[in-house]
Design an enzyme around this catalytic site. Structure first.
Site, PDB file in Angstrom:
ATOM      1  N   HIS A  78       8.606 -14.762 -25.351  1.00  0.00           N
ATOM      2  CA  HIS A  78       9.689 -13.994 -25.952  1.00  0.00           C
ATOM      3  C   HIS A  78       9.606 -12.517 -25.623  1.00  0.00           C
ATOM      4  O   HIS A  78      10.356 -11.713 -26.179  1.00  0.00           O
ATOM      5  CB  HIS A  78       9.683 -14.187 -27.472  1.00  0.00           C
ATOM      6  CG  HIS A  78       8.316 -14.055 -28.080  1.00  0.00           C
ATOM      7  ND1 HIS A  78       7.765 -12.856 -28.411  1.00  0.00           N
ATOM      8  CD2 HIS A  78       7.387 -14.992 -28.382  1.00  0.00           C
ATOM      9  CE1 HIS A  78       6.556 -13.045 -28.911  1.00  0.00           C
ATOM     10  NE2 HIS A  78       6.292 -14.333 -28.903  1.00  0.00           N
ATOM     11  N   CYS A  79       8.694 -12.112 -24.711  1.00  0.00           N
ATOM     12  CA  CYS A  79       8.531 -10.688 -24.400  1.00  0.00           C
ATOM     13  C   CYS A  79       8.830 -10.363 -22.933  1.00  0.00           C
ATOM     14  O   CYS A  79       9.814  -9.699 -22.634  1.00  0.00           O
ATOM     15  CB  CYS A  79       7.111 -10.240 -24.751  1.00  0.00           C
ATOM     16  SG  CYS A  79       6.762 -10.200 -26.519  1.00  0.00           S
ATOM     17  N   ILE A  80       7.975 -10.828 -22.036  1.00  0.00           N
ATOM     18  CA  ILE A  80       8.046 -10.364 -20.648  1.00  0.00           C
ATOM     19  C   ILE A  80       9.360 -10.730 -19.950  1.00  0.00           C
ATOM     20  O   ILE A  80       9.906  -9.908 -19.222  1.00  0.00           O
ATOM     21  CB  ILE A  80       6.826 -10.864 -19.853  1.00  0.00           C
ATOM     22  CG1 ILE A  80       5.547 -10.331 -20.493  1.00  0.00           C
ATOM     23  CG2 ILE A  80       6.900 -10.386 -18.403  1.00  0.00           C
ATOM     24  CD1 ILE A  80       4.280 -10.809 -19.828  1.00  0.00           C
TER      25      ILE A  80
END
Length: 442
Positions: free
Chosen positions: A280-282
């Site tokens: 859910h970030c990079i």
């Protein structure tokens, strides 16, 4: 940036935090919010956890965990001691003194920011909060969200930020599955709307987290800092992914290259290639930065290039797999392929944005017969295709034309794979095979 606390309201709220009298509210009980809530409980606070997902609330109330590295016993103990109350009743926000927003911030289909969950949480707070409350946004977002979106919503009740309520931004730094760094030993960054807001937020985090708190001049700085963290990772992963493609064409072992470069004690930080980037970030956060740059007339060409390289990796993986099958006079079309691991990283049961899903999609388009092994995940959904995972067995290995390792969970029997698989393509450098002559690394 440290200030002297003078306001009686600030003094009272800070004292309630320091003495554990303050009640804490966490909005969003996912991979960030739930561990944070239980860590705060462990520090002696009473916590109300808010989530609109009825299934999650039901599981938590019955003492069950839906996060792989969150033992159910911790949830059960917190509820039994009446220190943790999971609820979907947002009117209870009036009962808390500190509110932390930990909701998802995905992108739209066009790749633009979707902050609808933040807006929804802010409206819930505005409609239910009491005065003298500290509100902290932890969800990753573009610079300006706290000041330009959240602040005006909270001020609808004719409250003054920095006097009646306190608002700050502090990016989450949760790394699911990481056994070395957790919320308690990772430094926190805090940016407040005012100095008083930053000061109260600093007192809160220093009380509940056993680590340093670094304050910056504004929420915008803290919001941009978080985007820098993950864009730094995305670009370096893209670099090593592109290097892996070059090394393959030049018949050079990229993993040996990385090991050799890592002997330099300065100026180099090792990153490893893989089938893409996930979680859910990079895959998401750099798009927020791209969008923010576009709003100011800036094209972030390096970030765009890194995005394209990482998105090309699933195709590269499938092309390599087809090549290795051809070497055994087999075709990818209709091949029996066992995919090992679909989580976006090792030892987590989260497959959001996992590159494994893109690889699976391509293999399905090639009409491969797929079996998926992942001991942490029961059901895998890729677009409109849904399948249950299967156990790793000798029979499964003997029937497979190829085994494709996409996520290297530690609780997988790689010796069984190595002994019985006809072909192994390991995209994660999971182990070194001395036995299987058809073992290949990315």
């Amino acid at each position: 940036m440290k200030t002297t606390i003078k306001s009686s309201k600030i003094v009272k709220l800070s004292e309630n935090i320091a003495t554990r009298k303050a009640k804490i509210g966490i909005i969003g009980l996912g991979y960030v919010g739930l561990p944070l809530a239980l860590e705060i409980v462990d520090k002696g606070f009473q916590v109300i956890g808010f989530d609109k997902n009825d299934d999650k609330i039901g599981l938590l109330r019955s003492g069950q965990s839906y996060i792989a590295d969150m033992p159910a016993i911790i949830i059960q103990q917190a509820i039994h001691k009446e220190k943790f109350e999971p609820t979907n009743n947002f009117t209870k926000l009036a009962e808390v003194n500190v509110i932390i927003i930990c909701v998802p911030t995905p992108t739209t289909e066009e790749g633009t920011p979707n902050i609808s969950y933040i807006v929804e949480a802010a409206h819930a707070i505005e409609q239910n909060m009491s005065k003298d409350t500290l509100v902290i946004l932890e969800s990753t977002t573009y610079p300006g969200t706290t000041e330009d979106i959240v602040r005006p919503i909270l001020e609808k009740q004719n409250v003054q930020i920095g006097q009646d309520i306190f608002l700050a931004y502090s990016p989450e730094r949760i790394d699911p599955g990481n056994r070395n760094f957790s919320v308690t030993n990772t430094p926190k960054v805090v940016g407040g709307i005012s100095q008083s807001c930053a000061e109260v937020a600093r007192v809160f985090y220093e009380t509940v987290i056993n680590t340093n708190v670094y304050t910056v001049k504004s929420p915008k700085v803290a919001e941009m800092e978080k985007l820098l963290e993950n864009t730094f990772r995305q670009i370096n992963i893209a670099l090593v992914n592109e290097m892996s493609q070059l090394c393959y064409k030049m018949d050079i072992d990229i993993w040996e290259v990385i090991d050799a470069a890592s002997t330099k004690p300065y100026g180099f930080m090792p990153f490893t290639p893989g089938p893409g980037v996930g979680g859910h970030c990079i895959p998401v956060d750099p798009k927020y930065l791209l969008w923010a740059g576009q709003q100011h007339g800036i094209t972030a060409t390096l970030i765009e290039a890194a995005d394209k390289i990482n998105e090309s990796m699933p195709n590269f993986v499938v092309e390599r797999l087809a090549h290795y099958l051809n070497m055994q006079e087999k075709n990818l079309h209709d091949a029996e392929v066992v995919v090992v691991g679909v989580g976006y990283k090792p030892n987590v049961n989260d497959f959001r944005e996992s590159p494994a899903l893109d690889v699976i999609n391509i293999l399905r388009e090639k009409h491969c017969n797929l079996k998926i092994v992942d001991p942490l995940i029961e059901t895998v959904v890729v677009d409109n295709w849904k399948t249950n995972t299967v156990p790793l067995t000798e029979e499964l290995m003997l029937r497979a034309d190829a085994v494709l390792i996409l996520t290297n969970h530690t609780n997988i029997n790689y010796a069984l794979i190595d002994e019985h698989a006809a072909l192994i393509f390991d995209t994660r450098n999971t182990y070194f095979s001395f036995e299987n002559v058809n073992y290949y690394k990315l």
